[in-house]
Structure formats: C-alpha cells, structure tokens
Design a protein around this motif. Structure first.
Motif, PDB file in Angstrom:
ATOM      1  N   GLN A   1     -21.625 -13.371  23.166  1.00 36.59           N
ATOM      2  CA  GLN A   1     -22.117 -14.045  21.844  1.00 36.59           C
ATOM      3  C   GLN A   1     -21.448 -15.435  21.248  1.00 36.59           C
ATOM      4  O   GLN A   1     -22.110 -16.440  20.853  1.00 36.59           O
ATOM      5  CB  GLN A   1     -21.789 -12.964  20.514  1.00 36.59           C
ATOM      6  N   LEU A   2     -20.063 -15.311  21.735  1.00 31.93           N
ATOM      7  CA  LEU A   2     -19.237 -16.556  21.506  1.00 31.93           C
ATOM      8  C   LEU A   2     -19.904 -17.479  22.249  1.00 31.93           C
ATOM      9  O   LEU A   2     -19.791 -18.770  21.869  1.00 31.93           O
ATOM     10  CB  LEU A   2     -17.873 -16.040  21.485  1.00 31.93           C
TER      11      LEU A   2
ATOM     12  N   VAL B   1     -11.442  -6.798  31.780  1.00 32.12           N
ATOM     13  CA  VAL B   1     -10.254  -6.111  31.465  1.00 32.12           C
ATOM     14  C   VAL B   1     -10.634  -5.071  30.257  1.00 32.12           C
ATOM     15  O   VAL B   1     -10.521  -3.919  29.982  1.00 32.12           O
ATOM     16  CB  VAL B   1      -9.194  -6.983  30.881  1.00 32.12           C
ATOM     17  N   ASN B   2     -11.268  -5.573  29.117  1.00 31.57           N
ATOM     18  CA  ASN B   2     -11.849  -4.753  28.169  1.00 31.57           C
ATOM     19  C   ASN B   2     -13.472  -4.935  28.213  1.00 31.57           C
ATOM     20  O   ASN B   2     -13.925  -6.086  27.556  1.00 31.57           O
ATOM     21  CB  ASN B   2     -11.393  -5.322  26.853  1.00 31.57           C
ATOM     22  N   PRO B   3     -14.177  -4.038  28.521  1.00 30.80           N
ATOM     23  CA  PRO B   3     -15.554  -3.953  28.819  1.00 30.80           C
ATOM     24  C   PRO B   3     -16.471  -3.903  27.385  1.00 30.80           C
ATOM     25  O   PRO B   3     -17.373  -4.692  27.370  1.00 30.80           O
ATOM     26  CB  PRO B   3     -16.019  -2.709  29.394  1.00 30.80           C
ATOM     27  N   ALA B   4     -15.769  -3.507  26.305  1.00 33.59           N
ATOM     28  CA  ALA B   4     -16.440  -3.717  24.797  1.00 33.59           C
ATOM     29  C   ALA B   4     -16.338  -5.192  24.498  1.00 33.59           C
ATOM     30  O   ALA B   4     -17.213  -5.402  23.609  1.00 33.59           O
ATOM     31  CB  ALA B   4     -15.355  -2.918  23.983  1.00 33.59           C
ATOM     32  N   ALA B   5     -15.385  -5.946  25.010  1.00 35.29           N
ATOM     33  CA  ALA B   5     -15.457  -7.337  24.472  1.00 35.29           C
ATOM     34  C   ALA B   5     -16.501  -8.423  25.280  1.00 35.29           C
ATOM     35  O   ALA B   5     -16.463  -9.311  24.790  1.00 35.29           O
ATOM     36  CB  ALA B   5     -14.017  -7.949  24.768  1.00 35.29           C
ATOM     37  N   GLN B   6     -16.955  -7.873  26.363  1.00 33.32           N
ATOM     38  CA  GLN B   6     -18.005  -8.541  27.116  1.00 33.32           C
ATOM     39  C   GLN B   6     -19.099  -9.179  26.421  1.00 33.32           C
ATOM     40  O   GLN B   6     -19.336 -10.155  26.232  1.00 33.32           O
ATOM     41  CB  GLN B   6     -18.362  -7.971  28.349  1.00 33.32           C
ATOM     42  N   GLN B   7     -19.549  -8.008  25.529  1.00 30.30           N
ATOM     43  CA  GLN B   7     -20.805  -8.780  24.565  1.00 30.30           C
ATOM     44  C   GLN B   7     -20.345  -9.625  23.458  1.00 30.30           C
ATOM     45  O   GLN B   7     -20.895 -10.606  23.365  1.00 30.30           O
ATOM     46  CB  GLN B   7     -21.313  -7.214  23.775  1.00 30.30           C
TER      47      GLN B   7
END
Length: 86
Positions: free
Chosen positions: A18-19, A8-14
C-alpha cells in the motif's frame, strides 16, 4: 549463504504494498500496481523505493521524537536528496 525471499514480518507485506502504491501515485506514476515494472525506467522504480524509504525513516524519526508532522522535507535524508527537483 543465500538470502531468503520471505518477508521478516508477513503481516507488514500488505502495508508495504500500500505504501508503494501511494508513493508511486505521489510521484506521478499512475496505475503502478497494474503496470509492467520492466517497462519503467530504473530511475522511476528506484525513485519509488527511495521515497518509500524516506517515508519509513521519517515515520520512525517522528515516533522517536513524539511529533506527528507530515512534512517530508524535515528529515536529514530529504535535506540532502540529490534527485530533489527545485
């Protein structure tokens, strides 16, 4: 209707990746990034995902309450964790 595999939010994928790596290291799965996930048990893979969800829920609870505590045992989810070892 099929579900899209796109985030949904490609920026959150990285950040989620990491999480995932941090969570795997915390529960004792070293070199999780380079490990073949099919060689792990479903319990281990599920444990990583479960702990990730717990951390995300706790982060939102803290955001809503305005606190900055890093204690993971304070959430309702953590309180009733069936897999929690004594």
């Amino acid at each position: 209707m099929s579900r899209s595999r796109k985030p949904v939010n490609p920026a959150a994928q990285q950040a989620l990746e990491q999480l995932k790596l941090e969570t795997a290291a915390e529960i004792g799965l070293s070199d999780y990034k380079n490990q073949y996930k099919g060689a792990l048990t479903s319990a281990d893979n599920g444990r990583v995902g479960g702990h990730m969800v717990r951390k995300m829920i706790e982060a939102q609870e803290q955001k809503f309450s305005g606190t900055t505590s890093q204690n993971t045992s304070g959430t309702l989810t953590a309180k009733y964790d069936a897999n929690k070892k004594p």
